[in-house]
Design a protein around this motif. Structure first.
Motif, PDB file in Angstrom:
ATOM      1  N   VAL A 150     -13.413  -6.062  -7.729  1.00  0.00           N
ATOM      2  CA  VAL A 150     -12.326  -6.553  -8.593  1.00  0.00           C
ATOM      3  C   VAL A 150     -11.290  -7.406  -7.881  1.00  0.00           C
ATOM      4  CG1 VAL A 150     -12.595  -4.519 -10.082  1.00  0.00           C
ATOM      5  CG2 VAL A 150     -10.816  -4.520  -8.306  1.00  0.00           C
ATOM      6  N   SER A 151     -11.424  -7.601  -6.575  1.00  0.00           N
ATOM      7  CA  SER A 151     -10.379  -8.352  -5.862  1.00  0.00           C
ATOM      8  C   SER A 151     -10.990  -9.204  -4.747  1.00  0.00           C
ATOM      9  CB  SER A 151      -9.336  -7.398  -5.273  1.00  0.00           C
ATOM     10  OG  SER A 151      -9.823  -6.805  -4.071  1.00  0.00           O
ATOM     11  N   PRO A 152     -10.227 -10.208  -4.286  1.00  0.00           N
ATOM     12  CA  PRO A 152     -10.706 -11.057  -3.192  1.00  0.00           C
ATOM     13  C   PRO A 152     -10.185 -10.620  -1.826  1.00  0.00           C
ATOM     14  CG  PRO A 152      -8.791 -12.071  -4.171  1.00  0.00           C
ATOM     15  CD  PRO A 152      -8.992 -10.758  -4.898  1.00  0.00           C
ATOM     16  N   VAL A 153      -9.601  -9.432  -1.712  1.00  0.00           N
ATOM     17  CA  VAL A 153      -8.868  -9.065  -0.506  1.00  0.00           C
ATOM     18  C   VAL A 153      -9.797  -8.726   0.658  1.00  0.00           C
ATOM     19  CG1 VAL A 153      -6.920  -8.207  -1.841  1.00  0.00           C
ATOM     20  CG2 VAL A 153      -8.706  -6.614  -1.118  1.00  0.00           C
ATOM     21  N   ARG A 154      -9.216  -8.757   1.847  1.00  0.00           N
ATOM     22  CA  ARG A 154      -9.886  -8.299   3.059  1.00  0.00           C
ATOM     23  C   ARG A 154      -9.792  -6.767   3.086  1.00  0.00           C
ATOM     24  NH1 ARG A 154     -11.506 -10.362   7.892  1.00  0.00           N
ATOM     25  NH2 ARG A 154     -11.054  -9.241   9.843  1.00  0.00           N
ATOM     26  N   ILE A 155     -10.929  -6.103   3.263  1.00  0.00           N
ATOM     27  CA  ILE A 155     -10.991  -4.645   3.163  1.00  0.00           C
ATOM     28  C   ILE A 155     -11.174  -4.043   4.550  1.00  0.00           C
ATOM     29  CG2 ILE A 155     -12.195  -2.671   2.156  1.00  0.00           C
ATOM     30  CD1 ILE A 155     -13.206  -4.638  -0.031  1.00  0.00           C
ATOM     31  N   ILE A 156     -10.273  -3.131   4.901  1.00  0.00           N
ATOM     32  CA  ILE A 156     -10.320  -2.423   6.179  1.00  0.00           C
ATOM     33  C   ILE A 156     -10.561  -0.950   5.876  1.00  0.00           C
ATOM     34  CG2 ILE A 156      -9.065  -1.880   8.311  1.00  0.00           C
ATOM     35  CD1 ILE A 156      -7.215  -4.317   7.521  1.00  0.00           C
ATOM     36  N   ALA A 157     -11.564  -0.360   6.501  1.00  0.00           N
ATOM     37  CA  ALA A 157     -11.913   1.038   6.261  1.00  0.00           C
ATOM     38  C   ALA A 157     -11.720   1.842   7.534  1.00  0.00           C
ATOM     39  CB  ALA A 157     -13.356   1.155   5.781  1.00  0.00           C
ATOM     40  N   VAL A 158     -11.115   3.024   7.399  1.00  0.00           N
ATOM     41  CA  VAL A 158     -10.836   3.885   8.543  1.00  0.00           C
ATOM     42  C   VAL A 158     -11.285   5.308   8.237  1.00  0.00           C
ATOM     43  CG1 VAL A 158      -9.000   4.964   9.909  1.00  0.00           C
ATOM     44  CG2 VAL A 158      -8.906   2.526   9.426  1.00  0.00           C
ATOM     45  N   ASP A 159     -11.949   5.918   9.208  1.00  0.00           N
ATOM     46  CA  ASP A 159     -12.324   7.324   9.112  1.00  0.00           C
ATOM     47  C   ASP A 159     -12.488   7.830  10.542  1.00  0.00           C
ATOM     48  OD1 ASP A 159     -13.619   9.121   6.574  1.00  0.00           O
ATOM     49  OD2 ASP A 159     -14.142   9.825   8.581  1.00  0.00           O
ATOM     50  N   ILE A 211      -5.906   1.307  -7.411  1.00  0.00           N
ATOM     51  CA  ILE A 211      -6.198  -0.105  -7.200  1.00  0.00           C
ATOM     52  C   ILE A 211      -5.721  -0.935  -8.395  1.00  0.00           C
ATOM     53  CG2 ILE A 211      -8.095  -1.775  -7.031  1.00  0.00           C
ATOM     54  CD1 ILE A 211      -9.576   0.454  -5.396  1.00  0.00           C
ATOM     55  N   HIS A 212      -5.979  -0.460  -9.590  1.00  0.00           N
ATOM     56  CA  HIS A 212      -5.560  -1.187 -10.792  1.00  0.00           C
ATOM     57  C   HIS A 212      -4.042  -1.306 -10.858  1.00  0.00           C
ATOM     58  CE1 HIS A 212      -5.654  -2.635 -14.900  1.00  0.00           C
ATOM     59  NE2 HIS A 212      -4.841  -1.661 -15.263  1.00  0.00           N
ATOM     60  N   ASP A 213      -3.341  -0.234 -10.523  1.00  0.00           N
ATOM     61  CA  ASP A 213      -1.878  -0.264 -10.576  1.00  0.00           C
ATOM     62  C   ASP A 213      -1.276  -1.193  -9.519  1.00  0.00           C
ATOM     63  OD1 ASP A 213      -1.753   1.386 -12.719  1.00  0.00           O
ATOM     64  OD2 ASP A 213      -0.776   3.060 -11.705  1.00  0.00           O
ATOM     65  N   ALA A 214      -2.039  -1.457  -8.458  1.00  0.00           N
ATOM     66  CA  ALA A 214      -1.545  -2.342  -7.389  1.00  0.00           C
ATOM     67  C   ALA A 214      -2.149  -3.735  -7.489  1.00  0.00           C
ATOM     68  CB  ALA A 214      -1.867  -1.728  -6.027  1.00  0.00           C
ATOM     69  N   ALA A 215      -2.694  -4.090  -8.643  1.00  0.00           N
ATOM     70  CA  ALA A 215      -3.437  -5.344  -8.789  1.00  0.00           C
ATOM     71  C   ALA A 215      -2.601  -6.570  -8.439  1.00  0.00           C
ATOM     72  CB  ALA A 215      -3.971  -5.462 -10.215  1.00  0.00           C
ATOM     73  N   SER A 216      -1.302  -6.525  -8.682  1.00  0.00           N
ATOM     74  CA  SER A 216      -0.465  -7.698  -8.411  1.00  0.00           C
ATOM     75  C   SER A 216      -0.391  -8.015  -6.917  1.00  0.00           C
ATOM     76  CB  SER A 216       0.949  -7.492  -8.955  1.00  0.00           C
ATOM     77  OG  SER A 216       1.594  -6.408  -8.302  1.00  0.00           O
ATOM     78  N   LEU A 217      -0.699  -7.036  -6.068  1.00  0.00           N
ATOM     79  CA  LEU A 217      -0.679  -7.245  -4.617  1.00  0.00           C
ATOM     80  C   LEU A 217      -2.043  -7.650  -4.064  1.00  0.00           C
ATOM     81  CD1 LEU A 217       1.427  -4.125  -3.542  1.00  0.00           C
ATOM     82  CD2 LEU A 217       2.234  -6.478  -3.789  1.00  0.00           C
ATOM     83  N   LEU A 218      -3.079  -7.479  -4.856  1.00  0.00           N
ATOM     84  CA  LEU A 218      -4.447  -7.688  -4.374  1.00  0.00           C
ATOM     85  C   LEU A 218      -4.898  -9.118  -4.675  1.00  0.00           C
ATOM     86  CD1 LEU A 218      -5.878  -4.251  -5.517  1.00  0.00           C
ATOM     87  CD2 LEU A 218      -5.327  -4.956  -3.175  1.00  0.00           C
ATOM     88  N   THR A 219      -4.237 -10.066  -4.037  1.00  0.00           N
ATOM     89  CA  THR A 219      -4.486 -11.475  -4.285  1.00  0.00           C
ATOM     90  C   THR A 219      -5.193 -12.122  -3.094  1.00  0.00           C
ATOM     91  OG1 THR A 219      -2.283 -11.982  -3.440  1.00  0.00           O
ATOM     92  CG2 THR A 219      -2.499 -11.660  -5.812  1.00  0.00           C
ATOM     93  N   GLU A 220      -5.593 -13.349  -3.261  1.00  0.00           N
ATOM     94  CA  GLU A 220      -6.252 -14.097  -2.193  1.00  0.00           C
ATOM     95  C   GLU A 220      -5.373 -14.101  -0.950  1.00  0.00           C
ATOM     96  OE1 GLU A 220      -9.490 -15.767  -0.762  1.00  0.00           O
ATOM     97  OE2 GLU A 220      -9.342 -15.684  -2.959  1.00  0.00           O
TER      98      GLU A 220
END
Length: 347
Positions: free
Chosen positions: A192-201, A160-169
């Motif tokens: 740590v981010s404002p993104v919409r979170i989708i969970a799959v299992d 997640i930290h390495d992809a922080a530049s993509l995790l924007t509003e």
């Protein structure tokens, strides 16, 4: 002291062993708790020799400093700590740059830096020794929660930290596999981010653990799962996909839904494969996509994770087992009866 040992294929058990002595640069830790993950059970279940027989298991460790080896500074007896799982050389150019998980002293480009419970005696014991440079102080954190931070939390945090530049509003993130790492991934993304979170299992019981923290949850068995994810991510797909399973099925799903110039991070290790095609008429991977196979996390990542936990911003379900019931914890994890993370708790 008692220690849970790998004894050979299909065989683990307790043994009485001496308390180890810390040498120069090491610290003796009185173990408070130690997490149990699928890596541990995979060692037991492997029909071939998976580790050196006699190795103490356990790589998710918390405890208190008991004794210092020579030339150790910054810690004193009684300090609560957790242990970074990557015991790197500390001196190569990658380590010097703070990328301990990319250490160049492992003996080969496909060999990662090992640590407790994989190459060195681990934390499923009353005491363990560890390099002082691998310790992070955990004052103010429940030792049971602190134990799982160096793996269950560190692995998703690193991606997640390495992809922080993509995790924007306005962006979205997909988490595939809602076990302990998946629960932490959702928790960290929320923190740590404002993104919409989708969970799959593929288990409704696993999804229940994140229904209140993810924006959308899907059972992967539902019809048109790819289309549903695309719609939930605004039509173009999630900008960040964390595949914490790593099977062929989950890799196919991840690459079929990731957004243009998005990223797929695959910490999962379920022996999956996917086909990388450059034919624009047949490929499912959009332009600009990166696919990354991360390993663990850096020491600084662990420091960051500990601070998030200390502030009460992240956490998951934890199932506690007395140390003497360690084999039962292994069995429960294998049987799918653990929600979140199993943790062995010392008396």
């Amino acid at each position: 002291m008692k220690a849970l040992k790998y004894l050979g294929p299909g065989d683990i058990g307790f043994r009485d062993v001496p308390i180890p002595d810390p040498v120069r640069g090491e610290v003796l830790i009185k173990v408070a708790a130690c997490g149990v993950c699928h890596t541990d059970t995979s060692f037991r279940n492997n029909p071939e020799l998976a580790l050196t027989p006699g190795l103490t298991l356990g790589h998710e460790i918390s405890g208190t400093v008991s004794r210092l080896g020579d030339c150790v500074q910054g810690f004193s007896p009684g300090t609560p700590v957790t242990v970074h799982t990557v015991w790197s050389c500390g001196s190569c150019r990658q380590c010097s740059a703070g990328r301990q998980n990319a250490c160049l002293s492992t003996g080969g480009r496909l060999k990662p830096a090992h640590g407790p419970g994989t190459r060195y005696d681990g934390g499923m014991a009353e005491f363990v020794v560890a390099p002082a440079r691998a310790l992070v102080a955990t004052s103010g954190i429940d030792p049971v929660a602190a134990a799982v931070l160096p793996d269950a939390a560190l692995v998703p945090y690193h991606s997640i930290h390495d992809a922080a530049s993509l995790l924007t509003e306005g962006a979205s993130a997909l988490v595939i596999g809602i076990g302990g790492l998946g629960q932490y991934a959702v928790s960290i993304l929320s923190a740590v981010s404002p993104v919409r979170i989708i969970a799959v299992d593929n288990r409704d019981s696993a999804l229940d653990a994140v229904r209140d923290s993810a924006d959308v949850v899907f059972n992967s068995a539902v019809p048109d799962i790819e289309q549903r994810i695309l719609e939930a991510a605004g039509g173009y797909g999630p900008d960040v996909v964390l595949d914490l399973v790593g099977s062929t099925q989950t890799l196919d799903l991840a690459t079929a839904v990731v957004a243009p110039y998005g990223t797929v991070r695959v910490p999962g290790q379920s022996n999956g494969t996917f086909t990388f095609e450059t034919d624009r008429t047949t490929t499912s991977i959009p332009r600009g996509t990166t696919i990354n196979r991360p390993y663990s996390g850096t020491y600084q990542d662990l420091v960051d994770v500990v601070e998030l936990a200390r502030a009460g911003r992240i956490g998951i379900d934890l199932q506690r087992y007395p140390f003497q019931e360690a084999v039962s914890a292994f069995d429960a994890l294998d049987a799918g009866r653990v929600s979140g993370r199993a943790v062995l708790v010392m008396d």
